[in-house]
Design a protein around this motif. Sequence first.
Motif: not given
Length: 438
Positions: A322, A326, A336, A338-339, A341, A346, A348
């Motif tokens: 992660v 990033s 980003v 929103q993320l 996982t 993942l 994104l």
Amino acid sequence: MRRRTAGPLVLKFGGASLADPARVLRTVRHARARGRSVVLVVSAREHVTDLLLAATRRPHDATGHRRLVGRIARRHPGLPSTGPRSLDRLAGLLGDLERNGRPDAPTADRLLSQGERLAAHWVAATLRRAGVPAVAVEADHLGLITDNAYGASCIVLERSRGPVRRGLRRLLAAGRVPVVTGFFGRSLEGRVATLGRGGSDYAATAIAALLGAPRVELVKRHVAVLSADPREVPRTRPIPELSYEEAEELAQFGARILHPMTIEPARAHGVEIVVRSLDDPAVATTIGPGRRGRRNRAVTVLRPLRLFRLRVPGGRQRPGIVAEVSERLRRAGVNVVQLFTSSALLCLIVAPTDVASAARVLRPITDDAAAVLEGPVPVGLVTVIGDGVLDDLDRLPAAAVRGAEGFSATPRALSLAVAERRCGRTVRALHEALVGPR
Ligand code: ASP
Ligand code: MG
């Protein structure tokens, strides 16, 4: 003896609310009659910023520019002696544009700032004619300092505090009413820097915080803060109260009524924000320290956005995956949005303008492992905001969740990423289920 509260009242008028100067005058007189000193912050008159922006895109269109100056002049009738100077300044800047072509970011910001400058001179003159001792103040000259991110700059409060306090307090002590330009300040390198579209709200809360004002009022023409965008949802309702944190989520998650940075200066300095409708003064939203209750629910939608899926087999077994993703995106200047996982997936979400950069920096990750990159998928982010929203998870309509690309939640905001074409339906379903009718 007249009583004075700790700091002045800061009143911000948006572009559309300036269409009725008599109302502005009445509001100012009313506050002064109660013994309050008043600082006004103004946006450009409606559509003026759009017109100026269009000019930066057609730099050589001299005929268009002349017409533009005419239209803008008509929107500021009876500009006083300081006014023509401003109009001259605008004409001069357009002349530069014609000679030099497409402007760089600070040059464009300087042109865009003319809308607020004209509005401030025009409002001050209008108030003076009615006997209010108003004086126009241009924020860059005052010393409202921003970083150098032209077009989307942030106010540097520590650097602005001294000059803004000195300048405005001197005027207030002399019984004057400062009419300050919103939307821009002076960058650390001394150029004009705008705060991004809708940035006058942010300028107003920052000025209120710098002056130690107890309250800032953001006067909008038609509405205060509603439970959803009325163009998306037929039966919205006004929200009477929001906590700073809720309001911040609301602004960040795409409610177009507030610039995303508006809340922070007020929260940090305990300034109460009141968003008020000029047409219906009884409709107001008060934003302050924590409050709780169902009446403060809102649903927003942020779109268009693009989603990437990065499948990393054994993802959780790879420490730092992660962080690596990033970090790559950060270096490419990609925000980003929103993320989401799970163990090996993942998701994104980025703005469409960031798709090319995001794909470029993510693709190398797929070289060394059996990782796969999918997307970009056109999505929107639909968010329900309000403290305690997780307590109502059981009311989430199954049809709205089915087929969603991802889901994220805190006790204050619950977001669903859904295919772009499903956004409208999803907003309405969530509003119906979690906000309810009026
Ligand atoms: N005039 C600027 C804009 O149209 C700033 C504002 O209205 O708040 O974005
Ligand atoms: Mg505006």
